[in-house]
Design an enzyme around this catalytic site. Structure first.
Site, PDB file in Angstrom:
ATOM      1  CB  SER A 106      19.441  32.938  -8.531  1.00  0.00           C
ATOM      2  OG  SER A 106      20.160  34.027  -9.069  1.00  0.00           O
ATOM      3  CG  HIS A 154      22.828  31.152 -11.390  1.00  0.00           C
ATOM      4  ND1 HIS A 154      21.968  30.807 -12.422  1.00  0.00           N
ATOM      5  CD2 HIS A 154      22.193  32.143 -10.702  1.00  0.00           C
ATOM      6  CE1 HIS A 154      20.873  31.547 -12.353  1.00  0.00           C
ATOM      7  NE2 HIS A 154      20.997  32.365 -11.321  1.00  0.00           N
TER       8      HIS A 154
END
Length: 203
Positions: A106, A154
């Site tokens: 991610s 992230h």
């Protein structure tokens, strides 16, 4: 996907439930292990996933973002962007929570999303930029809302992707000279190197 199948074969990465095995523990991102010299975890963690939903969501976004970015940038720049974002995500994860075990692509995916937004804006594709910007915001809300989500990965990946994209946009606007591609790749490589050095320090 191949690594995820290996995880399942070795008793890690369940189809719907998170499972653990030595495979994930040996290659996932873990600050103390990185500090002891296992720097490869900064990279290998991006190929590990907890379950089918985890890898499915990441691969779906990679598919859509990759179909936008790779034809627009070419494979060499796309690959450098991807791995620079992945390493920047590892740095972000280690800064915020070095003692937790982190896995997933991610960070790199957020980097691609950030890069898509910046490049689309740079090329005057405001509609696409708005759509991707909305996707980024929704995923950030998800990141801060749900447990077991690496906010650091992230945010780190997003920042790394944006910085890389700024170099690309600068090149497209003629700010990096006529032979701009090597300069752009060099700039993105610097992001990767700084991420590795920063990660080793943060670990």
């Amino acid at each position: 996907v191949v690594v995820f199948l290996i995880e399942i074969a070795q008793g890690s990465g369940g189809l719907f439930n998170e499972q653990g095995s030595r495979f994930v523990f040996d290659y996932g991102l873990f600050g103390p292990a990185v500090a002891e010299g296992e720097w490869y975890r900064l990279l290998t963690c991006g190929f590990l996933h907890a379950n089918l939903i985890h890898i499915g969501f990441n691969m779906l976004l990679l598919y859509f973002l990759g179909r936008l970015l790779e034809p627009a940038l070419g494979t060499p720049r796309f690959l450098v962007l991807y791995f620079a974002s992945l390493l920047a995500g590892s740095l972000g994860a280690l800064i915020l929570d070095p003692n937790s075990l982190g896995i997933g692509a991610s960070g790199a995916i957020f980097g691609l999303a950030g890069a898509t937004f910046v490049i689309a804006r740079g090329r005057g594709m405001d509609a696409l930029a708005s759509e991707v910007g909305f996707l980024i915001v929704i995923n950030l809300v998800f990141s801060f809302t749900f447990r077991n989500v690496s906010i650091g990965a992230h945010l780190g990946g997003l920042i790394g992707g944006v910085v890389c994209a700024l170099a690309i946009v600068a090149g497209e606007k003629g700010m990096l000279g006529r032979n701009r591609m090597p300069v752009e790749i060099a700039a993105m490589t610097v992001v990767a190197v700084v991420s590795v050095v920063g990660s080793l320090a943060a670990a």
